[in-house]
Design an enzyme around this catalytic site. Structure first.
Site, PDB file in Angstrom:
ATOM      1  N   PHE A 138       0.859  -1.192   0.000  1.00 52.31           N
ATOM      2  CA  PHE A 138       0.000   0.000   0.000  1.00 52.31           C
ATOM      3  C   PHE A 138       0.886   1.229   0.000  1.00 52.31           C
ATOM      4  O   PHE A 138       1.740   1.392   0.864  1.00 52.31           O
ATOM      5  CB  PHE A 138      -0.925   0.037   1.221  1.00 52.31           C
ATOM      6  CG  PHE A 138      -1.858   1.235   1.195  1.00 52.31           C
ATOM      7  CD1 PHE A 138      -3.086   1.177   0.544  1.00 52.31           C
ATOM      8  CD2 PHE A 138      -1.490   2.431   1.800  1.00 52.31           C
ATOM      9  CE1 PHE A 138      -3.923   2.290   0.490  1.00 52.31           C
ATOM     10  CE2 PHE A 138      -2.330   3.550   1.749  1.00 52.31           C
ATOM     11  CZ  PHE A 138      -3.554   3.473   1.100  1.00 52.31           C
ATOM     12  N   ASP A 223       9.327   2.622   1.558  1.00 52.86           N
ATOM     13  CA  ASP A 223       8.155   3.353   2.059  1.00 52.86           C
ATOM     14  C   ASP A 223       8.042   3.117   3.558  1.00 52.86           C
ATOM     15  O   ASP A 223       7.582   2.064   4.004  1.00 52.86           O
ATOM     16  CB  ASP A 223       6.900   2.872   1.318  1.00 52.86           C
ATOM     17  CG  ASP A 223       5.622   3.580   1.803  1.00 52.86           C
ATOM     18  OD1 ASP A 223       5.660   4.230   2.871  1.00 52.86           O
ATOM     19  OD2 ASP A 223       4.583   3.449   1.119  1.00 52.86           O
ATOM     20  N   LYS A 252       2.830  10.418   7.760  1.00 51.52           N
ATOM     21  CA  LYS A 252       2.088  10.032   8.966  1.00 51.52           C
ATOM     22  C   LYS A 252       2.587  10.714  10.244  1.00 51.52           C
ATOM     23  O   LYS A 252       2.224  11.837  10.496  1.00 51.52           O
ATOM     24  CB  LYS A 252       2.046   8.509   9.075  1.00 51.52           C
ATOM     25  CG  LYS A 252       1.161   7.896   7.975  1.00 51.52           C
ATOM     26  CD  LYS A 252       0.466   6.608   8.324  1.00 51.52           C
ATOM     27  CE  LYS A 252      -0.714   6.353   7.419  1.00 51.52           C
ATOM     28  NZ  LYS A 252      -0.493   5.364   6.374  1.00 51.52           N
TER      29      LYS A 252
HETATM   30  C1  LIG Z   1      -0.784   5.651   4.864  1.00 51.38           C
HETATM   31  C2  LIG Z   1       0.243   5.156   3.922  1.00 51.38           C
HETATM   32  C3  LIG Z   1       0.476   5.806   2.693  1.00 51.38           C
HETATM   33  C4  LIG Z   1      -0.359   6.967   2.206  1.00 51.38           C
HETATM   34  O1  LIG Z   1      -0.324   8.064   3.070  1.00 51.38           O
HETATM   35  P1  LIG Z   1      -1.459   9.203   2.959  1.00 51.38           P
HETATM   36  O2  LIG Z   1      -0.938  10.285   3.858  1.00 51.38           O
HETATM   37  O3  LIG Z   1      -2.737   8.601   3.426  1.00 51.38           O
HETATM   38  O4  LIG Z   1      -1.513   9.633   1.537  1.00 51.38           O
HETATM   39  C5  LIG Z   1       1.500   5.327   1.895  1.00 51.38           C
HETATM   40  N1  LIG Z   1       2.258   4.274   2.275  1.00 51.38           N
HETATM   41  C6  LIG Z   1       2.060   3.639   3.441  1.00 51.38           C
HETATM   42  C7  LIG Z   1       2.945   2.502   3.816  1.00 51.38           C
HETATM   43  C8  LIG Z   1       1.041   4.048   4.302  1.00 51.38           C
HETATM   44  O5  LIG Z   1       0.830   3.385   5.433  1.00 51.38           O
END
Ligand SMILES: *Cc1c(COP(=O)(O)O)cnc(C)c1O
Length: 394
Positions: A138, A223, A252
């Site tokens: 994700f 990520d 985040k």
């Molecule tokens: C939450 C998340 C995203 C996206 O972040 P947003 O601020 O909601 O756009 C991307 N990668 C990972 C691993 C995430 O947990």
């Protein structure tokens, strides 16, 4: 009666005017402190949603409140065409805190934006197009980030997405070897898959990704939007794996709950051409002040160490729950997943009724992302409550 009227009027007002894309829980949250949230009736909840990963420091941490109050009086807006004192200090502190030689950063406002920047920089820097990502990965919901995201539920309605993205099974080295070539711009991976079910990487898989990128002149994008800032028991999960990203995506919890993203760049990402990317709000001094305070608090309160200790205790207790409904307990630090043999929805609702807020990660995984400041007693109450609910459901 009057209280119920307030509740239903807030909910119906929001329902009437919100976009409709969120499945809503029957709960109005109005206040928070540490790992506690309160509804409009004054009822307290133990928060294991943690702002969906944005609240590692806990809610309304006094250091964040102080930092943004002070900065708000001084300067809020300052686009990156100008230099700024707070941003300059933060860039130095962030690049010093991140693993390896990530000495530059592009600042933005969310996780998806951090990933968009990573994808664009990887393409422009390598002159290649192909991005290899993982099944169950994700990376966000904007069109580029969504192209890297695997789940059909998110992608389906928006085809065709950006071309030249492929998805290989996570932790499968042979599939990775087969997918990476001299046409690969980047391999994009989470060190622990979050939304995809709380799945930590095998160290050998991440090391293979590093070696394949080196062998083929591709960039490794890590990520750490969810795993960063102490969540897994180190400041960054890459440290557990001794992993050196070429590009690191953060968001985040980066700014104590305020919206911010960062895309860190290593030496293999050459100099970027002027104007290839940009952001109006990116690197604004208000959020930079919050992000500076966040790094300070994480260090002063030793929150990564706390996440490691409490996470190990929690995993041990969760593993001891003797329930036929549990398939597996997974996690790293205070990023915890309990894979069930039943749908997670009813368990989440039962937890809410007993004052615990938690998250799903897919249909059958119960995910806990408590603020790292959570009291041990609260964390154990959460685990005892999960156990009691599962016993009742057998
Ligand atoms: C939450 C998340 C995203 C996206 O972040 P947003 O601020 O909601 O756009 C991307 N990668 C990972 C691993 C995430 O947990």
């Amino acid at each position: 009666m009057q209280i119920l009227d307030i509740t239903s009027s807030i909910q119906s007002l929001e329902s009437a005017h919100t976009s409709g894309v969120y499945p809503k829980r029957d709960l109005v949250i109005v206040e928070g402190e540490g790992a506690s949230l309160w509804d409009e009736q004054g009822r307290r909840y133990i928060d294991c949603v943690g702002g969906q990963g944005a609240a590692n420091l806990g809610h309304s941490h006094p250091a964040i409140v102080e930092a943004i109050s002070q900065q708000a009086r001084r300067l809020i807006s300052c686009p990156e065409i100008f230099y700024n004192d707070v941003r300059a200090a933060y860039l130095a502190e962030l690049t010093a805190a991140t693993p390896g030689e990530l000495n530059r950063a592009f600042l933005s406002n969310s996780g998806a934006e951090a990933i968009e920047a990573a994808i664009k920089f990887a393409r422009v820097s390598t002159g290649r197009r192909e991005i290899v990502a993982a099944m169950r990965g994700f990376h966000g919901r904007t069109m580029g980030a969504l192209s890297a995201t695997w789940n059909k539920k998110y992608r389906g309605p928006f085809m065709p997405l950006v071309p030249d993205f492929t998805h290989i099974p996570y932790n499968n080295i042979a599939a990775l070897e087969a997918a990476v070539s001299d046409a690969t711009a980047a391999v994009l991976l989470e060190p622990v898959q979050g939304e995809g079910g709380v799945r930590p990487a095998d160290p050998a898989f991440l090391h293979a990704a590093r070696e394949l990128c080196d062998a083929h002149g591709a960039l490794l994008i890590v990520d750490e939007i969810q795993t960063g800032f102490g969540r897994t028991g180190r400041l960054f999960a890459s440290e557990h794996y001794d992993l050196q990203p070429d590009i690191l995506a953060l968001a985040k919890s980066i700014a104590g709950g305020l919206p911010m993203g960062a895309t860190l760049l290593g030496p293999r990402v050459g100099e970027l051409p002027r104007l290839v990317h940009g952001s109006t709000f990116g690197g604004n001094p208000l959020v930079a002040a919050a992000a500076r305070a966040t790094l300070r608090v994480l260090q002063e309160e030793r929150l990564p160490e706390r996440a490691a200790r409490l996470g190990a205790l929690a995993q041990e207790r969760l593993a001891r729950i003797d329930s036929p409904l549990i398939r597996e307990v997974r996690g790293l630090g205070l990023m915890l997943g309990i894979e069930l043999k039943i749908k997670v929805g009813p368990v989440l609702r039962a937890l809410q009724e007993r004052g615990v807020l938690a998250l799903p990660a897919g249909a059958t995984v119960l995910r806990l992302l408590p603020p790292l400041v959570i009291d041990e007693a609260d964390l154990f109450y959460v685990i005892d409550t999960i156990e009691a609910i599962l016993q009742e459901m057998v």
